[in-house]
Design an enzyme around this catalytic site. Sequence first.
Site, short mmCIF file in Angstrom:
data_model
loop_
_atom_site.label_atom_id
_atom_site.label_comp_id
_atom_site.label_asym_id
_atom_site.label_seq_id
_atom_site.Cartn_x
_atom_site.Cartn_y
_atom_site.Cartn_z
N CYS A 99 1.10 -1.28 -0.11
CA CYS A 99 0.28 -0.12 -0.15
C CYS A 99 1.24 1.09 0.28
O CYS A 99 1.95 1.37 1.00
CB CYS A 99 -1.23 0.21 1.49
SG CYS A 99 -1.83 1.64 1.50
N GLU A 129 2.39 -5.62 9.19
CA GLU A 129 3.48 -4.69 8.36
C GLU A 129 4.29 -3.93 9.44
O GLU A 129 5.22 -3.07 8.92
CB GLU A 129 2.24 -3.24 8.42
CG GLU A 129 2.22 -2.05 7.79
CD GLU A 129 1.37 -0.77 8.48
OE1 GLU A 129 1.41 0.33 8.73
OE2 GLU A 129 0.03 -1.49 8.24
N THR A 168 -0.28 1.68 10.22
CA THR A 168 -1.36 2.25 9.55
C THR A 168 -2.93 1.87 9.85
O THR A 168 -3.70 2.58 9.99
CB THR A 168 -1.64 2.21 7.89
OG1 THR A 168 -1.47 1.15 7.54
CG2 THR A 168 -0.04 2.55 7.77
N SER A 226 -7.01 -9.79 11.14
CA SER A 226 -7.21 -8.67 10.13
C SER A 226 -7.19 -7.65 11.37
O SER A 226 -7.93 -6.83 11.99
CB SER A 226 -8.20 -8.54 9.09
OG SER A 226 -8.03 -7.06 9.62
N SER A 227 -6.26 -6.15 11.51
CA SER A 227 -5.95 -5.56 12.39
C SER A 227 -7.01 -4.28 12.67
O SER A 227 -7.59 -3.94 13.77
CB SER A 227 -3.98 -5.11 12.54
OG SER A 227 -4.48 -3.63 13.41
#
Length: 311
Positions: A99, A129, A168, A226-227
């Site tokens: 991203c 990430e 993010t 999924s954060s």
Amino acid sequence: MTDLKVLVAAPRGFCAGVDRAIHIVELALERYGVPVYVRHEIVHNKHVVDSLRAKGAIFVKELDEVPDGATVIFSAHGVPKTVPQAATLRGLGWLDATCPLVSKVHRQAERMVEAGRHILFVGHAGHPEVIGTFGQVPEGVMTLVETVEDAENVTVSDPDNLGFLTQTTLSVDDTAEIVATLRRRFPNIAGPRGEDICYATSNRQAAVKAIAADCDLMLVIGAEYSSNSQRLREVAEREGAKAHLIQTAAAIDWSWFDGVQTVGLTAGASAPEVLVQEVLAAMRARFDLTIEEVTTAVEEVTFKLPRELAA
């Protein structure tokens, strides 16, 4: 049938970074043919991964599972610098689906280290990430801060040469508290030029806040790992709603609806709209629904494709 009001959060579901990552895999399959290899899940959603697998994508954990001469795609979460370097050394064709907002954090980390700053990175240990961002800079120049308690207790050798960055996909409220603690303890700490938490994460959390207090029950569609989806569930709970994270309609426990008059519905940034519609269809089969979409922001963000696919 019992009446049931459903407040559907908008924005919800796919963000521009997820859209771009999925499009990269689809275009690579068209351009290079089957199979195309993807290192790790392209985004954190089983439905998306399964659908790309059906089109000919092969998902692998590490590069050594990719045969010589193949094309490999790196996931939207970002990878350490060593991964594309290793792919190039092996002569693999590779595409980076990171991203652009994650890539922006990577560049900020490099600049802070070049300026001689030690970085306190706010994020969750083990998240792809975080691993990718730590892999942009030399070992030892970045320390992970996960909680307010960590922010209170972290020790640094040079308090006047510090910077902070964040993952993010964090909770906006939690992160604000952690950053406030760091700023109080280290008044000279340098932050990012803008907000690291991405626009889509912030917008989806704000949309949940706008409806959760009016809901007896909140359903968040997304993966357990999924954060950004987990943060949506937490935001709803903070606003007083009972909240459950579900991957699909099949995961709903209908006893959750006992005594419920108003349900909130949203989806994490890697969950496709088809899953939202499946959940609404499952509710429609059991209740007389009144559906209201509550819009708190309109997203018009798009990201460019890698130049290899843009031609």
